[in-house]
Scaffold this motif. Structure first.
Motif, mmCIF file in Angstrom:
data_model
loop_
_atom_site.group_PDB
_atom_site.id
_atom_site.type_symbol
_atom_site.label_atom_id
_atom_site.label_comp_id
_atom_site.label_asym_id
_atom_site.label_seq_id
_atom_site.Cartn_x
_atom_site.Cartn_y
_atom_site.Cartn_z
ATOM 1 N N LEU A 42 58.310 46.648 47.937
ATOM 2 C CA LEU A 42 58.525 46.319 46.532
ATOM 3 C C LEU A 42 59.397 45.073 46.406
ATOM 4 O O LEU A 42 59.869 44.511 47.382
ATOM 5 N N MET A 43 59.646 44.670 45.178
ATOM 6 C CA MET A 43 60.201 43.352 44.875
ATOM 7 C C MET A 43 61.669 43.137 45.209
ATOM 8 O O MET A 43 62.115 41.998 45.289
ATOM 9 N N SER A 44 62.437 44.190 45.386
ATOM 10 C CA SER A 44 63.872 43.994 45.542
ATOM 11 C C SER A 44 64.527 45.176 46.248
ATOM 12 O O SER A 44 63.861 46.146 46.595
ATOM 13 N N ASN A 164 59.325 37.217 52.133
ATOM 14 C CA ASN A 164 60.333 38.260 51.964
ATOM 15 C C ASN A 164 61.270 38.237 53.165
ATOM 16 O O ASN A 164 60.820 38.307 54.299
ATOM 17 N N LYS A 165 62.563 38.149 52.891
ATOM 18 C CA LYS A 165 63.552 38.202 53.965
ATOM 19 C C LYS A 165 64.391 39.454 53.753
ATOM 20 O O LYS A 165 64.953 39.675 52.689
ATOM 21 N N TYR A 166 64.454 40.274 54.802
ATOM 22 C CA TYR A 166 65.151 41.548 54.718
ATOM 23 C C TYR A 166 66.565 41.436 55.274
ATOM 24 O O TYR A 166 66.900 40.478 55.989
ATOM 25 N N GLY A 169 67.312 40.518 58.850
ATOM 26 C CA GLY A 169 66.927 39.195 59.321
ATOM 27 C C GLY A 169 65.446 39.012 59.585
ATOM 28 O O GLY A 169 65.016 37.915 59.927
ATOM 29 N N THR A 170 64.643 40.069 59.421
ATOM 30 C CA THR A 170 63.199 39.948 59.620
ATOM 31 C C THR A 170 62.531 39.466 58.330
ATOM 32 O O THR A 170 63.135 39.509 57.249
ATOM 33 N N TYR A 171 61.297 39.028 58.480
ATOM 34 C CA TYR A 171 60.534 38.490 57.357
ATOM 35 C C TYR A 171 59.195 39.207 57.236
ATOM 36 O O TYR A 171 58.693 39.770 58.206
ATOM 37 N N ALA A 172 58.601 39.101 56.060
ATOM 38 C CA ALA A 172 57.224 39.559 55.840
ATOM 39 C C ALA A 172 56.552 38.575 54.897
ATOM 40 O O ALA A 172 57.179 38.035 53.977
ATOM 41 N N GLU A 173 55.273 38.359 55.145
ATOM 42 C CA GLU A 173 54.523 37.451 54.281
ATOM 43 C C GLU A 173 54.058 38.169 53.016
ATOM 44 O O GLU A 173 54.008 39.397 52.966
ATOM 45 N N ASP A 174 53.725 37.386 52.006
ATOM 46 C CA ASP A 174 53.063 37.894 50.815
ATOM 47 C C ASP A 174 51.600 37.511 50.898
ATOM 48 O O ASP A 174 51.266 36.380 51.302
#
Length: 182
Positions: A42-44, A164-166, A169-174
């Motif tokens: 989700l967004m946040s 998206n940066k968590y 420190g990991t990322y996910a694409e949209d």
């Protein structure tokens, strides 16, 4: 736009779909804090949900009174399970044919068809309003949602790397997806 109360049965559970009521504003805020903590899709983050009850009431009223948006709630055996909405993406005449949709379900109410039911009802309303295209964004590793959207006719139309940066420190694409009606 309001959604009149509708009843369904899915997997032995009684489902009620209907529009939100202003007096449910605080419940919706608290639910959003819970579901954003249950998933990275989700967004946040939960601590970023800072809507006031008054702001949420205004949001509900705006959706209920608008001709080009809707906020639908789902109740499973009487318990609030999540929501699905659409809004016009019109910033000009050139984008007036487009709508965006979103969905947020409690994790305990996923996996038995509730999301599909809600999306089908929202898509029917989007078409009823006269939109030609509906769009959504799905987080890259949300494979179950991606397959659901694809099964409903959405086509992938782009990816935003590291969208998206968590906190770890990991990322996910949209992944951007669209469904064209015309």
């Amino acid at each position: 736009m309001k959604l009149a109360e509708e009843k369904y049965v899915l997997d032995g559970k009684e489902i009620t779909l209907r529009s939100a009521k202003p007096e449910e504003a605080q419940m919706l805020i608290e639910h959003l804090k819970i579901v954003t903590g249950e998933t990275r899709f989700l967004m946040s983050e939960p601590d970023e949900i800072r809507f006031t009850q008054k702001e949420e009431e205004e949001f509900i009223n705006e959706h209920n009174e608008a001709k080009d948006s809707m906020l639908a709630l789902a109740f499973v055996d009487g318990e609030y399970g999540g929501n699905c909405s659409f809004e016009s993406m019109a910033g000009s005449r050139r984008t007036g044919h487009r709508a965006g949709i979103g969905i947020a379900l409690s994790q305990k109410y996923t996996g038995f068809g509730l999301g599909r039911l809600m999306l089908k009802r929202i898509l029917a309303k989007v078409q009823e309003v006269g939109f030609e295209q509906v769009e959504l964004t799905v987080v890259g590793n949300n494979h179950r949602a991606y397959r659901l959207y694809e099964s409903l006719g959405f086509k992938e139309c782009g990816r935003i790397p590291n969208a998206n940066k968590y906190g770890d420190g990991t990322y996910a694409e949209d992944i951007l997806m669209a469904l064209q009606f015309k």
